[in-house]
Design a protein around this motif. Sequence first.
Motif, PDB file in Angstrom:
ATOM      1  N   SER A   1       0.842  -1.196   0.000  1.00  0.00           N
ATOM      2  CA  SER A   1       0.000   0.000   0.000  1.00  0.00           C
ATOM      3  C   SER A   1       0.879   1.248   0.000  1.00  0.00           C
ATOM      4  O   SER A   1       1.926   1.274   0.646  1.00  0.00           O
ATOM      5  CB  SER A   1      -0.896   0.027   1.242  1.00  0.00           C
TER       6      SER A   1
ATOM      7  N   ARG B   1      -0.264   3.834   1.336  1.00  0.00           N
ATOM      8  CA  ARG B   1      -0.639   4.492   2.594  1.00  0.00           C
ATOM      9  C   ARG B   1       0.115   3.825   3.749  1.00  0.00           C
ATOM     10  O   ARG B   1       0.509   2.667   3.662  1.00  0.00           O
ATOM     11  CB  ARG B   1      -2.141   4.362   2.834  1.00  0.00           C
TER      12      ARG B   1
ATOM     13  N   SER C   1      -3.563   2.539   6.285  1.00  0.00           N
ATOM     14  CA  SER C   1      -3.708   1.373   5.409  1.00  0.00           C
ATOM     15  C   SER C   1      -4.409   0.211   6.113  1.00  0.00           C
ATOM     16  O   SER C   1      -3.986  -0.241   7.180  1.00  0.00           O
ATOM     17  CB  SER C   1      -2.322   0.921   4.939  1.00  0.00           C
ATOM     18  N   VAL C   2      -5.455  -0.273   5.481  1.00  0.00           N
ATOM     19  CA  VAL C   2      -6.201  -1.416   6.030  1.00  0.00           C
ATOM     20  C   VAL C   2      -5.401  -2.702   5.833  1.00  0.00           C
ATOM     21  O   VAL C   2      -5.297  -3.535   6.732  1.00  0.00           O
ATOM     22  CB  VAL C   2      -7.593  -1.508   5.357  1.00  0.00           C
ATOM     23  N   THR C   3      -4.811  -2.866   4.647  1.00  0.00           N
ATOM     24  CA  THR C   3      -4.032  -4.098   4.420  1.00  0.00           C
ATOM     25  C   THR C   3      -2.865  -4.197   5.402  1.00  0.00           C
ATOM     26  O   THR C   3      -2.611  -5.256   5.968  1.00  0.00           O
ATOM     27  CB  THR C   3      -3.499  -4.178   2.973  1.00  0.00           C
TER      28      THR C   3
ATOM     29  N   PRO D   1      -3.750  -3.866  -1.636  1.00  0.00           N
ATOM     30  CA  PRO D   1      -4.887  -2.975  -1.894  1.00  0.00           C
ATOM     31  C   PRO D   1      -5.417  -3.184  -3.313  1.00  0.00           C
ATOM     32  O   PRO D   1      -4.643  -3.559  -4.201  1.00  0.00           O
ATOM     33  CB  PRO D   1      -4.274  -1.571  -1.809  1.00  0.00           C
ATOM     34  N   MET D   2      -6.711  -2.939  -3.527  1.00  0.00           N
ATOM     35  CA  MET D   2      -7.201  -2.917  -4.913  1.00  0.00           C
ATOM     36  C   MET D   2      -6.947  -1.531  -5.474  1.00  0.00           C
ATOM     37  O   MET D   2      -7.381  -0.525  -4.902  1.00  0.00           O
ATOM     38  CB  MET D   2      -8.702  -3.230  -4.982  1.00  0.00           C
ATOM     39  N   TYR D   3      -6.206  -1.455  -6.580  1.00  0.00           N
ATOM     40  CA  TYR D   3      -6.000  -0.202  -7.298  1.00  0.00           C
ATOM     41  C   TYR D   3      -6.553  -0.384  -8.712  1.00  0.00           C
ATOM     42  O   TYR D   3      -6.104  -1.271  -9.452  1.00  0.00           O
ATOM     43  CB  TYR D   3      -4.515   0.156  -7.393  1.00  0.00           C
ATOM     44  N   ASN D   4      -7.513   0.443  -9.059  1.00  0.00           N
ATOM     45  CA  ASN D   4      -8.109   0.371 -10.399  1.00  0.00           C
ATOM     46  C   ASN D   4      -8.469  -1.054 -10.798  1.00  0.00           C
ATOM     47  O   ASN D   4      -8.070  -1.550 -11.855  1.00  0.00           O
ATOM     48  CB  ASN D   4      -7.203   1.069 -11.415  1.00  0.00           C
ATOM     49  N   PHE D   5      -9.198  -1.673  -9.877  1.00  0.00           N
ATOM     50  CA  PHE D   5      -9.769  -3.016 -10.053  1.00  0.00           C
ATOM     51  C   PHE D   5      -8.728  -4.135 -10.093  1.00  0.00           C
ATOM     52  O   PHE D   5      -9.070  -5.301 -10.323  1.00  0.00           O
ATOM     53  CB  PHE D   5     -10.666  -3.100 -11.303  1.00  0.00           C
TER      54      PHE D   5
ATOM     55  N   GLY E   1     -11.963  -0.502  -1.749  1.00  0.00           N
ATOM     56  CA  GLY E   1     -12.804   0.620  -1.362  1.00  0.00           C
ATOM     57  C   GLY E   1     -14.281   0.292  -1.451  1.00  0.00           C
ATOM     58  O   GLY E   1     -15.083   0.735  -0.641  1.00  0.00           O
ATOM     59  N   GLY E   2     -14.654  -0.535  -2.438  1.00  0.00           N
ATOM     60  CA  GLY E   2     -16.041  -0.953  -2.618  1.00  0.00           C
ATOM     61  C   GLY E   2     -16.196  -2.421  -2.259  1.00  0.00           C
ATOM     62  O   GLY E   2     -15.356  -2.997  -1.570  1.00  0.00           O
TER      63      GLY E   2
ATOM     64  N   TYR F   1     -16.926  -6.315  -3.923  1.00  0.00           N
ATOM     65  CA  TYR F   1     -16.895  -7.144  -5.142  1.00  0.00           C
ATOM     66  C   TYR F   1     -17.330  -8.574  -4.811  1.00  0.00           C
ATOM     67  O   TYR F   1     -17.055  -9.506  -5.546  1.00  0.00           O
ATOM     68  CB  TYR F   1     -15.469  -7.114  -5.741  1.00  0.00           C
TER      69      TYR F   1
ATOM     70  N   THR G   1     -13.844  -0.256   2.275  1.00  0.00           N
ATOM     71  CA  THR G   1     -12.986   0.548   3.162  1.00  0.00           C
ATOM     72  C   THR G   1     -13.169   2.056   2.932  1.00  0.00           C
ATOM     73  O   THR G   1     -12.921   2.846   3.830  1.00  0.00           O
ATOM     74  CB  THR G   1     -11.494   0.182   2.981  1.00  0.00           C
TER      75      THR G   1
HETATM   76  C1  LIG Z   1      -4.724   4.485  -6.813  1.00  0.00           C
HETATM   77  C2  LIG Z   1      -5.944   3.904  -6.151  1.00  0.00           C
HETATM   78  C3  LIG Z   1      -6.862   3.200  -6.905  1.00  0.00           C
HETATM   79  C4  LIG Z   1      -7.978   2.618  -6.297  1.00  0.00           C
HETATM   80  N1  LIG Z   1      -8.843   1.890  -7.061  1.00  0.00           N
HETATM   81  C5  LIG Z   1      -9.890   1.269  -6.472  1.00  0.00           C
HETATM   82  C6  LIG Z   1     -10.773   0.461  -7.242  1.00  0.00           C
HETATM   83  O1  LIG Z   1     -10.628   0.276  -8.433  1.00  0.00           O
HETATM   84  N2  LIG Z   1     -11.795  -0.137  -6.590  1.00  0.00           N
HETATM   85  C7  LIG Z   1     -11.993  -0.005  -5.247  1.00  0.00           C
HETATM   86  O2  LIG Z   1     -12.922  -0.609  -4.717  1.00  0.00           O
HETATM   87  N3  LIG Z   1     -11.178   0.757  -4.493  1.00  0.00           N
HETATM   88  C8  LIG Z   1     -10.135   1.386  -5.081  1.00  0.00           C
HETATM   89  N4  LIG Z   1      -9.276   2.149  -4.324  1.00  0.00           N
HETATM   90  C9  LIG Z   1      -9.497   2.209  -2.862  1.00  0.00           C
HETATM   91  C10 LIG Z   1      -8.590   1.205  -2.149  1.00  0.00           C
HETATM   92  O3  LIG Z   1      -8.764  -0.102  -2.645  1.00  0.00           O
HETATM   93  C11 LIG Z   1      -8.886   1.216  -0.655  1.00  0.00           C
HETATM   94  O4  LIG Z   1      -8.665   2.518  -0.159  1.00  0.00           O
HETATM   95  C12 LIG Z   1      -8.070   0.214   0.113  1.00  0.00           C
HETATM   96  O5  LIG Z   1      -8.434   0.294   1.465  1.00  0.00           O
HETATM   97  C13 LIG Z   1      -6.577   0.492  -0.082  1.00  0.00           C
HETATM   98  O6  LIG Z   1      -5.783  -0.381   0.710  1.00  0.00           O
HETATM   99  P1  LIG Z   1      -5.038   0.219   1.999  1.00  0.00           P
HETATM  100  O7  LIG Z   1      -6.109   0.609   2.973  1.00  0.00           O
HETATM  101  O8  LIG Z   1      -4.212  -0.908   2.518  1.00  0.00           O
HETATM  102  O9  LIG Z   1      -4.215   1.385   1.567  1.00  0.00           O
HETATM  103  C14 LIG Z   1      -8.177   2.760  -4.911  1.00  0.00           C
HETATM  104  C15 LIG Z   1      -7.254   3.509  -4.152  1.00  0.00           C
HETATM  105  C16 LIG Z   1      -6.154   4.062  -4.768  1.00  0.00           C
HETATM  106  C17 LIG Z   1      -5.165   4.832  -3.911  1.00  0.00           C
END
Ligand SMILES: Cc1cc2nc3c(=O)[nH]c(=O)nc-3n(C[C@H](O)[C@H](O)[C@H](O)COP(=O)(O)O)c2cc1C
Length: 212
Positions: free
Chosen positions: A10, A12, A16-18, A95-99, A140-141, A143, A180
């Motif tokens: 992550s 973050r 960060s949740v992960t 983390p999920m980034y852009n799916f 974030g959402g 799935y 999250t």
């Molecule tokens: C660059 C970026 C892209 C993301 N894309 C998605 C996404 O496609 N779908 C989603 O559900 N959340 C998305 N998120 C939200 C993260 O998945 C969410 O904040 C998650 O908790 C991140 O992990 P972390 O808490 O360990 O940092 C995105 C966040 C970032 C920073």
Amino acid sequence: MPNLLHIDCSVRRDESVTRSITAVFAEEWRAAHADGGYVYRDIGAAPVPHIDEAAVVAGLLPPEAWADEHRVGWSVSEPLIEELRAADTLLLGVPMYNFSIPSVLKAWFDRVTVKEHMITVPGTEGLLTDKRTIVVTARGGSYAPGTPRESFDFQAPYLRALLEQIGLDRHLEFVHAEMTLAHSVPALEQFKPIADTSREEALETVRRLAAA
Ligand SMILES: Cc1cc2nc3c(=O)[nH]c(=O)nc-3n(C[C@H](O)[C@H](O)[C@H](O)COP(=O)(O)O)c2cc1C
């Protein structure tokens, strides 16, 4: 002696949740394996350089055929490969980034997915197949099966495919913390209870897995 390789990616830190969930797994695992080895790699803070031609060619040639550039390229990949081979348990915080997965984790996979690790015939054994893999995701959402965005999950299926091709799918567990963003995006506020429950369940699951 059992060895845990713990990788977070992550961008973050404190939020960060992960990271918060993998930290609980690592703490409990280390308490349960007092004699165990532990290696932590934070590729969110210190990204692995992208694969380059020199490293790819070095991976295909015998070392006696290497030129200096191949030695340099391999010197980046080799410690990552050795760490993975030495581990009994691989813990990934994703983390999920852009799916999908963060590009820094893709860069790590590009370095460790070498020909010696590939399972060319499905079901056969490889160098990594004995290992246990725990993947902790945060999204974030949501799935989950039956949700509107179920088919947008290119993170878990993609990771499963990546891990399968190097034999790390034989003892594989996914742990998901969903919704999250409910705690930071006002429009998602109504989903806070789902986020909290999902996180609590993820924590409970990693505690159980770490003790197993
Ligand atoms: C660059 C970026 C892209 C993301 N894309 C998605 C996404 O496609 N779908 C989603 O559900 N959340 C998305 N998120 C939200 C993260 O998945 C969410 O904040 C998650 O908790 C991140 O992990 P972390 O808490 O360990 O940092 C995105 C966040 C970032 C920073």
